[in-house]
Enzyme design. Structure first.
Site, PDB file in Angstrom:
ATOM      1  N   ASP A  90       0.855  -1.182   0.000  1.00  0.00           N
ATOM      2  CA  ASP A  90       0.000   0.000   0.000  1.00  0.00           C
ATOM      3  C   ASP A  90       0.894   1.236   0.000  1.00  0.00           C
ATOM      4  O   ASP A  90       1.917   1.283   0.691  1.00  0.00           O
ATOM      5  CB  ASP A  90      -0.889  -0.016   1.241  1.00  0.00           C
ATOM      6  CG  ASP A  90      -1.813   1.181   1.313  1.00  0.00           C
ATOM      7  OD1 ASP A  90      -2.964   1.060   0.842  1.00  0.00           O
ATOM      8  OD2 ASP A  90      -1.396   2.237   1.832  1.00  0.00           O
ATOM      9  N   ILE A  91       0.522   2.240  -0.791  1.00  0.00           N
ATOM     10  CA  ILE A  91       1.301   3.476  -0.858  1.00  0.00           C
ATOM     11  C   ILE A  91       1.018   4.328   0.373  1.00  0.00           C
ATOM     12  O   ILE A  91      -0.139   4.637   0.667  1.00  0.00           O
ATOM     13  CB  ILE A  91       0.970   4.261  -2.140  1.00  0.00           C
ATOM     14  CG1 ILE A  91       1.240   3.393  -3.377  1.00  0.00           C
ATOM     15  CG2 ILE A  91       1.781   5.556  -2.214  1.00  0.00           C
ATOM     16  CD1 ILE A  91       0.785   4.016  -4.673  1.00  0.00           C
ATOM     17  N   GLU A 139      -5.045   2.256  -3.776  1.00  0.00           N
ATOM     18  CA  GLU A 139      -3.582   2.249  -3.847  1.00  0.00           C
ATOM     19  C   GLU A 139      -2.994   0.961  -3.266  1.00  0.00           C
ATOM     20  O   GLU A 139      -1.823   0.904  -2.893  1.00  0.00           O
ATOM     21  CB  GLU A 139      -3.013   3.463  -3.106  1.00  0.00           C
ATOM     22  CG  GLU A 139      -3.251   3.495  -1.603  1.00  0.00           C
ATOM     23  CD  GLU A 139      -4.569   4.162  -1.220  1.00  0.00           C
ATOM     24  OE1 GLU A 139      -4.672   4.622  -0.069  1.00  0.00           O
ATOM     25  OE2 GLU A 139      -5.476   4.228  -2.064  1.00  0.00           O
TER      26      GLU A 139
END
Length: 310
Positions: A176-177, A219
């Site tokens: 995950d960003i 994301e």
């Protein structure tokens, strides 16, 4: 065009007529020779012009073999025959023929029927291309060009089935960003889109050709690595983290510091007794739990949820 005709004079005449119209012709003196040529050149042969009565393999047998073969395209089959009664015509069509030309043939009719076959092949190729594009669209995330969620889960299930058959390890990594919403809020959604694409490209550069990556949502991305135990999975996840962290992202004239957090679940996949969907759910939940811990404990790190051999 594959031309199968055992009478040489007729074969040479037909070949000359077709070549004068711009067609490339491959000759065969009987059905067996034609079949051997077709097996080697079937991806190039669009039309088969086949005599009915031939030694070793007659036209009906040859046509059935051609139609039953596993070819990527379509082969338009035309009988060249003196058999003109309705029963013979029906028999030929039922063998898979698309059309027929009677002997003695009329030159204009022969060319006309060949041209019909050519147009059919062109339409068939366009349809195949359109269907291929539709398939790609149906399984691909429009922005990042990797697998979408549905296709991703299907591919992961396939790999888990393979791991089960081979009693192999399988590693699932969820990444995950970090602070992605902030990127969108500060720099705009175009910047966010560019970051998503660049993250995917960098992670893909660390993957083997047969590893799986797809967009799980927003994301978040999932990576499936066949044969990876805890050590290999941890090393690979750390490679992903570094390839994002160690180089700044560029957007317009700005440089963005982007990091990712990763959660990992590794397990040796034994006999699952056809419970692959449940197994995938379990691995995904474990990877998600590990990702949550990575987020809670500072981000930009890898946390592993590891199950020992079961």
């Amino acid at each position: 065009i594959l031309l199968a005709e055992d009478i040489e004079v007729t074969r040479k005449l037909v070949k000359k007529i077709l070549e004068n119209k711009g067609y490339e012709v491959v000759e065969a003196g009987d059905g067996q020779e034609a079949w051997e040529i077709f097996q080697k050149e079937k991806e190039k042969i669009n039309i088969a012009l086949v005599d009915w009565m031939m030694p070793r393999l007659n036209g009906l047998q040859l046509c059935k073999k051609i139609k039953a073969s596993k070819s990527q395209g379509y082969t338009y089959a035309i009988f060249l025959t003196g058999k003109v009664d309705i029963d013979n015509v029906v028999e030929g069509l039922e063998a898979g023929a698309d059309d027929y030309v009677t002997k003695p043939f009329n030159k204009k009719e022969l060319i006309s029927r060949i041209d019909v076959g050519r147009r059919f092949i062109q339409l068939h190729q366009k349809l195949r291309e359109a269907n291929h594009k539709l398939h790609i669209l149906s399984v691909t995330d429009g922005l990042t060009r990797i697998l979408n969620r549905r296709a991703l889960l299907e591919r992961l299930e396939e790999e888990l089935h393979r791991a089960s058959r081979e009693n192999a390890f399988f590693c699932l990594i969820m990444l995950d960003i970090d602070h992605f919403k902030r990127v969108n809020d500060v720099y705009g959604h175009q910047a966010g889109d560019k970051v998503l694409v660049e993250v995917v490209n960098r992670v893909k550069s660390e993957l083997r050709p047969y590893d799986i990556i797809g967009r799980y949502g927003g994301e978040e991305f999932l990576v499936g690595i066949f044969g990876a135990d805890k050590e290999m999975g941890s090393n690979k996840a750390e490679d992903f983290r570094k390839c994002i962290d160690e180089k700044e992202f560029k957007y317009s004239d700005k440089k963005l510091k982007i990091t990712i957090s990763l959660g990992m679940a590794c397990q040796k996949i034994g006999d699952t007794r056809n419970k692959i969907p449940q197994l995938l759910d379990d691995l995904t939940k474990k990877a998600d739990d590990a990702l949550y811990r990575a987020k809670e404990t500072g981000r930009n790190k890898v946390i592993c949820f590891y199950d020992s051999d079961k």
